[in-house]
Design an enzyme around this catalytic site. Sequence first.
Site, PDB file in Angstrom:
ATOM      1  N   GLY A 186      14.917  -5.461  -1.177  1.00 33.16           N
ATOM      2  CA  GLY A 186      15.360  -6.855  -1.099  1.00 33.16           C
ATOM      3  C   GLY A 186      16.807  -6.983  -0.669  1.00 33.16           C
ATOM      4  N   ARG A 192      16.562   8.186  -7.269  1.00 34.21           N
ATOM      5  CA  ARG A 192      17.671   7.280  -7.606  1.00 34.21           C
ATOM      6  C   ARG A 192      18.723   7.962  -8.488  1.00 34.21           C
ATOM      7  NH1 ARG A 192      14.343   1.603  -8.326  1.00 34.21           N
ATOM      8  NH2 ARG A 192      14.368   1.133  -6.099  1.00 34.21           N
ATOM      9  N   GLY A 208      11.609  -3.291   2.455  1.00 35.40           N
ATOM     10  CA  GLY A 208      10.169  -3.387   2.208  1.00 35.40           C
ATOM     11  C   GLY A 208       9.402  -2.131   2.553  1.00 35.40           C
ATOM     12  N   LYS A 260       4.112 -10.601   8.437  1.00 40.46           N
ATOM     13  CA  LYS A 260       4.279 -12.022   8.750  1.00 40.46           C
ATOM     14  C   LYS A 260       5.590 -12.383   9.424  1.00 40.46           C
ATOM     15  CE  LYS A 260       1.374 -13.903   5.141  1.00 40.46           C
ATOM     16  NZ  LYS A 260       1.355 -14.678   3.908  1.00 40.46           N
TER      17      LYS A 260
HETATM   18  P1  AMP Z   1       6.178  -6.193   5.462  1.00 37.51           P
HETATM   19  O1  AMP Z   1       6.244  -6.033   3.975  1.00 37.51           O
HETATM   20  O2  AMP Z   1       6.355  -7.589   5.943  1.00 37.51           O
HETATM   21  O3  AMP Z   1       7.052  -5.193   6.171  1.00 37.51           O
HETATM   22  O4  AMP Z   1       4.676  -5.889   5.863  1.00 37.51           O
HETATM   23  C1  AMP Z   1       4.124  -4.633   5.746  1.00 37.51           C
HETATM   24  C2  AMP Z   1       2.661  -4.729   5.835  1.00 37.51           C
HETATM   25  O5  AMP Z   1       2.272  -5.229   7.085  1.00 37.51           O
HETATM   26  C3  AMP Z   1       1.975  -3.401   5.666  1.00 37.51           C
HETATM   27  O6  AMP Z   1       1.300  -3.387   4.459  1.00 37.51           O
HETATM   28  C4  AMP Z   1       1.003  -3.351   6.853  1.00 37.51           C
HETATM   29  O7  AMP Z   1      -0.287  -2.929   6.489  1.00 37.51           O
HETATM   30  C5  AMP Z   1       0.955  -4.785   7.328  1.00 37.51           C
HETATM   31  N1  AMP Z   1       0.580  -4.889   8.733  1.00 37.51           N
HETATM   32  C6  AMP Z   1       1.106  -4.270   9.779  1.00 37.51           C
HETATM   33  N2  AMP Z   1       0.431  -4.577  10.904  1.00 37.51           N
HETATM   34  C7  AMP Z   1      -0.580  -5.408  10.573  1.00 37.51           C
HETATM   35  C8  AMP Z   1      -1.643  -6.038  11.296  1.00 37.51           C
HETATM   36  N3  AMP Z   1      -1.765  -5.883  12.605  1.00 37.51           N
HETATM   37  N4  AMP Z   1      -2.491  -6.810  10.603  1.00 37.51           N
HETATM   38  C9  AMP Z   1      -2.344  -6.970   9.279  1.00 37.51           C
HETATM   39  N5  AMP Z   1      -1.371  -6.393   8.550  1.00 37.51           N
HETATM   40  C10 AMP Z   1      -0.485  -5.612   9.181  1.00 37.51           C
END
Ligand code: AMP
Length: 396
Positions: free
Chosen positions: A377, A35, A354, A198
């Site tokens: 974010g 940074r 993220g 999610k």
């Molecule tokens: P996000 O912060 O929403 O981008 O989510 C990232 C997270 O999603 C990472 O820590 C991954 O381990 C998790 N992730 C990716 N694929 C899967 C899966 N099939 N089942 C559970 N977690 C997952």
Amino acid sequence: MKTIEDFNFENKKALIRVDFNVPLDGDLNVTDESRIVGAKPSILKVLEDGGSAILMSHLGRPKGQVKEDMSLKHIVNKVSEIIGVQVKFVDDCVGEKAEAAASSLENGEILLLENLRFYAEEENGDKAFAEKLSRLGDIYINDAFGTAHRAHASTTIVADFFPENKCFGYLLAKEINAIKTVMETGEKPVTAILGGAKVSSKITIIENILDKVDNLIIGGGMTYTFIKAQGGKVGDSICEDDKMELALEILQKAKEKNVSVHLPVDVIAADDFSNDANTQVVDVDKIPDGWQGLDAGPRTLDSFKEVISTSKTILWNGPVGVFEMESFADGTKAVGNAIDYATKGGAFSLVGGGDSVAAVKQFGFENKVSYVSTGGGAMLESLEGRVLPGIAAILS
Ligand code: AMP
């Protein structure tokens, strides 16, 4: 859009909001200096024009209290080393002391102010506090994308006190242009790859980008809500049952807007959420009970690769598997490689928001994509189509 390039800083004091919220180890040494390196071009431009720079930032979450271990004095030497100029420090960011230090600053010099968040007024977006900050400089530069989605005193409110003399620094301008390329001006076909855990955390992004993209690749944990909604068997995979209807609506909307949606067709299923689990490749809609999909399967990756390699503009947000575990990192690596290939062939690729940045860094793709966003974010909110307050304040 006024950028730092539109100003000459000769004999001027530039008040620059930087993002020096860097990680420190137990001995208060900086452990990741990216940074600070990122802020360097804007600071040097001011000095090379013959002006001086007053740097302001937050560090950590002191919540309006003075916290010794979150003092910016701990990074003075690191900043001096990176910029190549001995940086002066004042142990306040507003008031008599700060004003005296700023006014005695000579051209070519840099002053670092104490942590803005030692005052609760900073995060409250307090106008009187912002006015006090504004007394320190002649021109305001915002170069902190990571806090641009917050209407804090130093990121947004202070800009009101520089109606003519405010601009984006190089770093922030680059972020804005990267988002603009993906969302508005990028060459077609435009492909978004959305992964992560999610549907619920990505839903606004999906809805917003359906108007901008030709292809939508959906991977990661989100997959299973879409598959179950269409009648598939997802076993013990992560799934948001209450979002299934929404998933079907998204697929319908995508169809109406002529967006090709690419979902996994096969997955690496595991009998436990663990790196040492037993695994098997199964069709995405026939995952046995007791098994959960943790990475994209080989046929899926072939189809993802084909779409990515023929894209001209690519946005990547979120891993397509549980990349933190080695056994389930191959899918995310393959997506990174396909983006690398497309980028070498002339595509523009933006990675941001993220965990995708963590994945990109972990696998060394950082220098292989066109742009890696610095703001988790802030990037997510931009992709959701929101105008960030820190950006709006400069544009108004
Ligand atoms: P996000 O912060 O929403 O981008 O989510 C990232 C997270 O999603 C990472 O820590 C991954 O381990 C998790 N992730 C990716 N694929 C899967 C899966 N099939 N089942 C559970 N977690 C997952």
